[in-house]
Design a protein around this motif. Sequence first.
Motif, mmCIF file in Angstrom:
data_model
loop_
_atom_site.group_PDB
_atom_site.id
_atom_site.type_symbol
_atom_site.label_atom_id
_atom_site.label_comp_id
_atom_site.label_asym_id
_atom_site.label_seq_id
_atom_site.Cartn_x
_atom_site.Cartn_y
_atom_site.Cartn_z
ATOM 1 N N ALA A 10 1.729 6.829 -6.877
ATOM 2 C CA ALA A 10 0.603 7.613 -7.395
ATOM 3 C C ALA A 10 0.712 9.079 -7.030
ATOM 4 O O ALA A 10 0.377 9.964 -7.831
ATOM 5 C CB ALA A 10 -0.712 7.041 -6.865
ATOM 6 N N GLY A 30 8.672 4.725 -3.786
ATOM 7 C CA GLY A 30 7.803 3.657 -4.273
ATOM 8 C C GLY A 30 8.580 2.422 -4.692
ATOM 9 O O GLY A 30 8.238 1.296 -4.315
ATOM 10 N N GLY A 79 0.814 -1.207 0.000
ATOM 11 C CA GLY A 79 0.000 0.000 0.000
ATOM 12 C C GLY A 79 0.851 1.261 0.000
ATOM 13 O O GLY A 79 0.540 2.241 -0.695
ATOM 14 N N ILE A 137 -1.549 3.166 1.672
ATOM 15 C CA ILE A 137 -1.700 4.120 0.567
ATOM 16 C C ILE A 137 -1.594 5.551 1.102
ATOM 17 O O ILE A 137 -0.911 6.405 0.512
ATOM 18 C CB ILE A 137 -3.033 3.889 -0.159
ATOM 19 C CG1 ILE A 137 -3.008 2.544 -0.891
ATOM 20 C CG2 ILE A 137 -3.310 5.017 -1.154
ATOM 21 C CD1 ILE A 137 -4.313 2.183 -1.564
ATOM 22 N N VAL A 191 2.120 1.802 -3.525
ATOM 23 C CA VAL A 191 1.082 2.336 -4.405
ATOM 24 C C VAL A 191 0.864 3.826 -4.139
ATOM 25 O O VAL A 191 0.777 4.648 -5.073
ATOM 26 C CB VAL A 191 -0.230 1.548 -4.225
ATOM 27 C CG1 VAL A 191 -1.377 2.227 -4.979
ATOM 28 C CG2 VAL A 191 -0.059 0.114 -4.712
#
Length: 445
Positions: free
Chosen positions: A78, A385, A71, A124, A74
Amino acid sequence: MSGQSYSDTETILESQSFGPLQIRVAILCALAQAFDGYDITSIGMAAPALSHAWGVPAAAFANAFVMSSLGIMVGALASGPIGDRMGRKPVILHSLAFLCVFSLLSAVATSVGMLAVLHFMTGIGIGALMPSTVALAADYTPARLRTITIMWVFTGNTLGGFLGGQLVAQLLPHYGWQVVFLIGGVLPLALIPVLLLMLPESVRFLLTRERRSPRVMRIYAAMGVDPDYASVRHVDVLRGNPVGALFADGYASRTVLLWIMFFANLMSMYMISYWLPSVLHLSGLSPADAVFAASLMSAGAVLSILLLGPLSTSFGPERVLVVSYGGGVVVIAMLALLDMPYGLLLGAIFVMGACTIGSQLAANGLAAARYPARMRTTGVGWALGVGRLGGIAGPALGGALLAMGWPPRQIFLFACVTAAIAATSVALLGAHARRQLPASILQKT
């Protein structure tokens, strides 16, 4: 002033003073990082108590650790392009809210599988918050102080892990594992309205959107920027593919070496930080004592900044990181192989935190300083990431080794190898930088 060029505007932004506005931005970003740092470690702190409460072995939490790191990956991947296109502040606020909601939901989890899904969602928010706070703090920092300022901002992350661990160690025996996730969800809620009111957007984005409110005009004045002449054409904002920019204009080698360094060190760091409370518990400590001892990793990282920051300014961050990563190889091996008295064990954990988490703080500052503003969130976000792939592999490998019957502490021997890889990568990064002429911060588009 009518002849003011793109470079003139960027020169002002890159050589700004470091006054009350800049200090406020750095402190607020550090506070956001503190809750981020707590929630990174929360599942590791809860695992020993959950193992007893749910009657499952420690190795069963490997998937939850992996999902948390997935998470984070991601979120980091993003948020970079979004932050470089849409602005830093919206990403920070939404990430913090996301983190709060799913941390609170984790307190009502009823199985390891459910906890894994919820911590993927929490991850996330954690992953998106990191690069956005780094980029915003960097935008409000003069180039000469950028590396050390980002390191100090990230001490909020480690302080959150350390102070949160101390708090959990006191509350866990009385309130159970749920208190770990309640703290991680409730406390950050108080910070959201503070950030909404007091945290400014990046000046570059304010200029491109032609904001002229009295509050924004005060920000321009504090930065020494005249908005009548500093338009979108004059500031370093993204105009192309954010990820492709990391491999254009001579940045490819820098990007690859940073990614290897982040991957290797985060593999070491997350293997240790996720499994250390459980390993210490399996070695004979109570769950609360294991959490207390493991939290000293974060304390070591905070105090290491007192050394790493000034030394990086004097000798360069690459040279300092080589030494720090090398020290991590030695102390991790000691923890894995030696049966130390409790006091010496606590000292080794403290130093290990300085060499692993502390080095990551310096690496974050290095990445922020080595990318220009238009790609800074993407550069830092993608380094973090890609590094999370190591963060995924490390906890998974630790769980596999425990399930195979390895002595608990000896699973950390693999972290010695990855720490050595990180040292090699940063040495090559420094050598590569010395072979090139200094890249201009003020590139025209």
